[in-house]
Scaffold this active site. Structure first.
Site, PDB file in Angstrom:
ATOM      1  N   ASN A   1      51.659  28.284  -9.033  1.00 31.70           N
ATOM      2  CA  ASN A   1      50.682  29.365  -9.190  1.00 31.70           C
ATOM      3  C   ASN A   1      51.159  30.647  -8.525  1.00 31.70           C
ATOM      4  O   ASN A   1      51.799  30.623  -7.486  1.00 31.70           O
ATOM      5  CB  ASN A   1      49.339  28.952  -8.583  1.00 31.70           C
ATOM      6  CG  ASN A   1      48.779  27.725  -9.283  1.00 31.70           C
ATOM      7  OD1 ASN A   1      49.229  27.380 -10.375  1.00 31.70           O
ATOM      8  ND2 ASN A   1      47.838  27.055  -8.661  1.00 31.70           N
TER       9      ASN A   1
ATOM     10  N   ASP B   1      48.877  32.850  -7.635  1.00 30.34           N
ATOM     11  CA  ASP B   1      47.775  33.308  -6.772  1.00 30.34           C
ATOM     12  C   ASP B   1      48.075  32.936  -5.321  1.00 30.34           C
ATOM     13  O   ASP B   1      49.042  32.221  -5.028  1.00 30.34           O
ATOM     14  CB  ASP B   1      46.427  32.720  -7.248  1.00 30.34           C
ATOM     15  CG  ASP B   1      46.328  31.211  -7.074  1.00 30.34           C
ATOM     16  OD1 ASP B   1      46.626  30.707  -5.973  1.00 30.34           O
ATOM     17  OD2 ASP B   1      45.937  30.518  -8.039  1.00 30.34           O
TER      18      ASP B   1
ATOM     19  N   HIS C   1      57.042  30.226  -9.053  1.00 29.14           N
ATOM     20  CA  HIS C   1      57.030  31.228 -10.128  1.00 29.14           C
ATOM     21  C   HIS C   1      56.647  32.625  -9.646  1.00 29.14           C
ATOM     22  O   HIS C   1      56.210  33.452 -10.438  1.00 29.14           O
ATOM     23  CB  HIS C   1      56.093  30.766 -11.259  1.00 29.14           C
ATOM     24  CG  HIS C   1      56.538  29.483 -11.896  1.00 29.14           C
ATOM     25  ND1 HIS C   1      55.710  28.656 -12.613  1.00 29.14           N
ATOM     26  CD2 HIS C   1      57.754  28.888 -11.917  1.00 29.14           C
ATOM     27  CE1 HIS C   1      56.391  27.607 -13.042  1.00 29.14           C
ATOM     28  NE2 HIS C   1      57.633  27.714 -12.631  1.00 29.14           N
TER      29      HIS C   1
ATOM     30  N   THR D   1      48.454  20.271 -13.164  1.00 26.36           N
ATOM     31  CA  THR D   1      49.549  20.875 -13.936  1.00 26.36           C
ATOM     32  C   THR D   1      49.807  20.025 -15.170  1.00 26.36           C
ATOM     33  O   THR D   1      49.798  18.789 -15.098  1.00 26.36           O
ATOM     34  CB  THR D   1      50.845  21.039 -13.118  1.00 26.36           C
ATOM     35  OG1 THR D   1      51.902  21.413 -14.013  1.00 26.36           O
ATOM     36  CG2 THR D   1      51.249  19.798 -12.355  1.00 26.36           C
ATOM     37  N   SER D   2      50.038  20.690 -16.296  1.00 22.41           N
ATOM     38  CA  SER D   2      50.299  19.957 -17.537  1.00 22.41           C
ATOM     39  C   SER D   2      51.717  19.404 -17.552  1.00 22.41           C
ATOM     40  O   SER D   2      52.093  18.684 -18.468  1.00 22.41           O
ATOM     41  CB  SER D   2      50.078  20.870 -18.739  1.00 22.41           C
ATOM     42  OG  SER D   2      50.975  21.972 -18.674  1.00 22.41           O
TER      43      SER D   2
HETATM   44  N1  APR Z   1      41.083  20.434 -11.866  1.00 19.66           N
HETATM   45  C1  APR Z   1      42.323  19.927 -11.990  1.00 19.66           C
HETATM   46  N2  APR Z   1      43.090  20.125 -13.074  1.00 19.66           N
HETATM   47  C2  APR Z   1      42.585  20.895 -14.053  1.00 19.66           C
HETATM   48  C3  APR Z   1      41.307  21.475 -13.995  1.00 19.66           C
HETATM   49  C4  APR Z   1      40.532  21.232 -12.823  1.00 19.66           C
HETATM   50  N3  APR Z   1      39.303  21.724 -12.651  1.00 19.66           N
HETATM   51  N4  APR Z   1      41.095  22.183 -15.141  1.00 19.66           N
HETATM   52  C5  APR Z   1      42.213  22.050 -15.885  1.00 19.66           C
HETATM   53  N5  APR Z   1      43.110  21.257 -15.242  1.00 19.66           N
HETATM   54  C6  APR Z   1      44.466  20.829 -15.662  1.00 19.66           C
HETATM   55  C7  APR Z   1      44.659  20.704 -17.151  1.00 19.66           C
HETATM   56  O1  APR Z   1      44.204  19.448 -17.616  1.00 19.66           O
HETATM   57  C8  APR Z   1      46.181  20.839 -17.234  1.00 19.66           C
HETATM   58  O2  APR Z   1      46.829  19.593 -17.062  1.00 19.66           O
HETATM   59  O3  APR Z   1      45.366  21.809 -15.230  1.00 19.66           O
HETATM   60  C9  APR Z   1      46.518  21.763 -16.062  1.00 19.66           C
HETATM   61  C10 APR Z   1      46.847  23.174 -16.450  1.00 19.66           C
HETATM   62  O4  APR Z   1      48.023  23.193 -17.205  1.00 19.66           O
HETATM   63  P1  APR Z   1      48.714  24.572 -17.611  1.00 19.66           P
HETATM   64  O5  APR Z   1      47.701  25.511 -18.140  1.00 19.66           O
HETATM   65  O6  APR Z   1      49.879  24.238 -18.485  1.00 19.66           O
HETATM   66  O7  APR Z   1      49.210  25.158 -16.193  1.00 19.66           O
HETATM   67  P2  APR Z   1      50.514  24.815 -15.370  1.00 19.66           P
HETATM   68  O8  APR Z   1      50.934  23.416 -15.545  1.00 19.66           O
HETATM   69  O9  APR Z   1      50.276  25.310 -13.992  1.00 19.66           O
HETATM   70  O10 APR Z   1      51.580  25.771 -16.065  1.00 19.66           O
HETATM   71  C11 APR Z   1      52.877  25.829 -15.564  1.00 19.66           C
HETATM   72  O11 APR Z   1      53.352  27.617 -17.080  1.00 19.66           O
HETATM   73  O12 APR Z   1      53.170  29.643 -18.198  1.00 19.66           O
HETATM   74  C12 APR Z   1      53.244  29.006 -17.074  1.00 19.66           C
HETATM   75  O13 APR Z   1      54.236  30.130 -15.338  1.00 19.66           O
HETATM   76  C13 APR Z   1      53.027  29.553 -15.756  1.00 19.66           C
HETATM   77  O14 APR Z   1      53.106  28.427 -13.634  1.00 19.66           O
HETATM   78  C14 APR Z   1      52.689  28.305 -14.977  1.00 19.66           C
HETATM   79  C15 APR Z   1      53.440  27.209 -15.730  1.00 19.66           C
END
Ligand code: APR
Length: 229
Positions: free
Chosen positions: A87, A89, A104, A171-172
């Site tokens: 993140n 943030d 990042h 994280t996805s």
């Molecule tokens: N609590 C926990 N997890 C949650 C919640 C919640 N309340 N709401 C959503 N999620 C989960 C979703 O199910 C998903 O698995 O958070 C994850 C978000 O995934 P992404 O949107 O792909 O975010 P992230 O994995 O952080 O992305 C990685 O991609 O574009 C970029 O640079 C950006 O750092 C980021 C990177």
């Protein structure tokens, strides 16, 4: 003292009101990555890129750490805890985490385009056109864009290799090299994953807690304290 690495993604900040990237209505549904989050985008349309990160920064300054960020701080009483976050943030820092490594970049900072060591912290939300480095060149957002190297992946991988416990939250696991960090864990590392949705990854040997961060992180923290503290 046991060592814990917490790998976090956008999901840990979702309940603070910050949009994730790939959930429905996530940021990447409303913007194209190639328009706002690449070096090419910055060259082609710096105004749009600045505006995009100004909005992110504004959103961050208007939100507060949630219970998940705060629960992680409790672990520091008994463990060496390193938070490795994707993140941009600063909610982990504002919750009180002592060791936070940003993979990042950080939305609250700008960096010189010629000297990566020249990092400037903004006092407010807005990056304006006239903000320059010591050589008078425009500063860029302190963000690792798609296609760029991720310098902090090296210390992050080292932390994962030494971890006794790993906790992954929200994280996805779609974006590499961050998504590969679990692979550095020792074979006897105790691994936990908190997410309301099952990520697209091999969860063999990982305790999966299918819950939102605010609820799931408390559960994991209680469990780890009971088991190891
Ligand atoms: N609590 C926990 N997890 C949650 C919640 C919640 N309340 N709401 C959503 N999620 C989960 C979703 O199910 C998903 O698995 O958070 C994850 C978000 O995934 P992404 O949107 O792909 O975010 P992230 O994995 O952080 O992305 C990685 O991609 O574009 C970029 O640079 C950006 O750092 C980021 C990177």
């Amino acid at each position: 003292m046991k060592r814990i690495v917490v790998l976090t993604g956008a999901g840990i900040s979702a309940e603070s009101g910050i949009k994730t990237f790939r959930d429905s209505d996530g940021l990447w549904e409303n913007y194209r990555v190639e328009d706002v989050a690449t070096f090419d985008a910055w060259l082609k349309n710096p105004d749009l890129v600045r505006e995009f990160y100004n909005q992110r920064r504004k959103e961050i300054l208007e939100t507060l750490p949630n219970e998940a960020h705060k629960q992680l701080v409790r672990l520091e009483e008994n463990f060496r805890v390193d938070v490795v976050t994707q993140n941009i943030d600063n909610l982990h820092e504002r919750a009180g985490s002592s060791n936070v490594l940003h993979l990042h970049g950080e939305a609250t900072k700008l960096v010189s385009q010629t000297n990566p060591e020249e990092v400037v912290t903004l006092s407010g939300w807005e990056q304006t056109k006239d903000m320059t480095d010591s050589l008078g060149k425009p500063l860029r957002p302190f963000i690792v864009w798609f296609g760029e190297a991720v310098p902090n992946i090296v210390p992050a991988a080292e932390l994962c290799q030494r971890a006794d416990i790993m906790i992954v939250v929200g994280t996805s696991l779609n974006v590499y090299p961050a998504a590969g960090l679990l692979g550095y864990a020792k074979s006897d590392c105790d691994k936990y994953l908190v997410d309301p949705k099952e990520p697209n990854a091999n969860l063999k040997g990982i305790h999966f807690i299918k819950k939102k961060a605010t609820e799931g992180v408390k559960e994991v923290v209680d469990l780890i304290i009971e088991k190891y503290a």
